[in-house]
Design a protein around this motif. Sequence first.
Motif, short mmCIF file in Angstrom:
data_model
loop_
_atom_site.label_atom_id
_atom_site.label_comp_id
_atom_site.label_asym_id
_atom_site.label_seq_id
_atom_site.Cartn_x
_atom_site.Cartn_y
_atom_site.Cartn_z
N THR A 114 0.82 -1.21 0.00
CA THR A 114 0.00 0.00 0.00
C THR A 114 0.85 1.26 0.00
N LEU A 115 2.19 1.10 -0.01
CA LEU A 115 3.09 2.24 0.12
C LEU A 115 3.95 2.42 -1.12
N THR A 116 4.34 3.66 -1.35
CA THR A 116 5.38 4.00 -2.31
C THR A 116 6.51 4.65 -1.53
N TRP A 117 7.75 4.30 -1.89
CA TRP A 117 8.93 4.79 -1.19
C TRP A 117 9.77 5.62 -2.15
N ARG A 118 10.36 6.69 -1.65
CA ARG A 118 11.26 7.50 -2.45
C ARG A 118 12.39 8.04 -1.57
N ALA A 119 13.52 8.34 -2.22
CA ALA A 119 14.56 9.13 -1.57
C ALA A 119 14.16 10.60 -1.66
N GLN A 120 14.57 11.36 -0.66
CA GLN A 120 14.30 12.80 -0.66
C GLN A 120 15.62 13.52 -0.43
N VAL A 121 16.14 14.15 -1.48
CA VAL A 121 17.40 14.89 -1.43
C VAL A 121 17.06 16.37 -1.57
N ARG A 122 17.43 17.17 -0.59
CA ARG A 122 17.08 18.59 -0.61
C ARG A 122 18.30 19.45 -0.30
N SER A 123 18.60 20.35 -1.23
CA SER A 123 19.65 21.35 -1.00
C SER A 123 19.03 22.58 -0.36
#
Length: 251
Positions: A114-123
């Motif tokens: 039921t989930l979607t996963w992502r990396a989160q890279v923020r400058s």
Amino acid sequence: MAALLAAASAAVAQSAPSVTVQSTRDPVDKSYRKMIAGMDIFERHRALAPQATLRFQLLPRLPTTQLDGITLRVAGDSISLPVPVAPDHTFTLERNEQALKEDAALIASRKTSTLTWRAQVRSPNVPAGMRRLGDLRLECLVGVEAGLLSNNSQFFAWLDQLFTSAESICNAPDGNYLFFADRPLAGITLFDGNLSANLPPAALHAGGTQTPATLPFCDCQVLLDRAYYAPIWDRRWSDETLLSFKDQPSL
């Protein structure tokens, strides 16, 4: 190609009796080793986003998915480590040698399907409503290396491991790594110094190719109006390129 697929299918069939899945593990739970590998590739490619931070993000895959109150833990044969989840449904992972040794899994309190996963890279200092292209390039590398995509069958996922890598996917025009905006999209404009360009409609909404039959196999299932492709492979656009998002008008 047909012979290769037949050989691969036979190899899977022959090896199936020797595969043992512990009852505490879901086959689609995330591999702790792979997620740590994603953290490693983040460090190796820091030049794409020298000042950025890395977190992992949980997103809904089904209309019924409830992310508030979700909990995570790293579970191995003899170890269970809670993973704090922030109110925005992001988290970080600590390195643990015992968890690596035991090939632990990252397990959510919701069904992983039921989930979607992502990396989160923020400058830092990226204007509100924009994303930096170098950050997205690094997000793709981390996401693929960490095994965060979960929209293909077990058999084809095995084939993907043979023929793809983070670099090959993220540097290819047809890599098709999906990103998700914060809100439904009507358009995206690139700005790089004095250069600017509007991304074509095919870059929006997962290319506009999803059908009711294919949508359940895309982790954009309930995020289709926020899904987009970025030109992370196109080195004519620098890492400092900014993507500006045009929101869909409210009804």
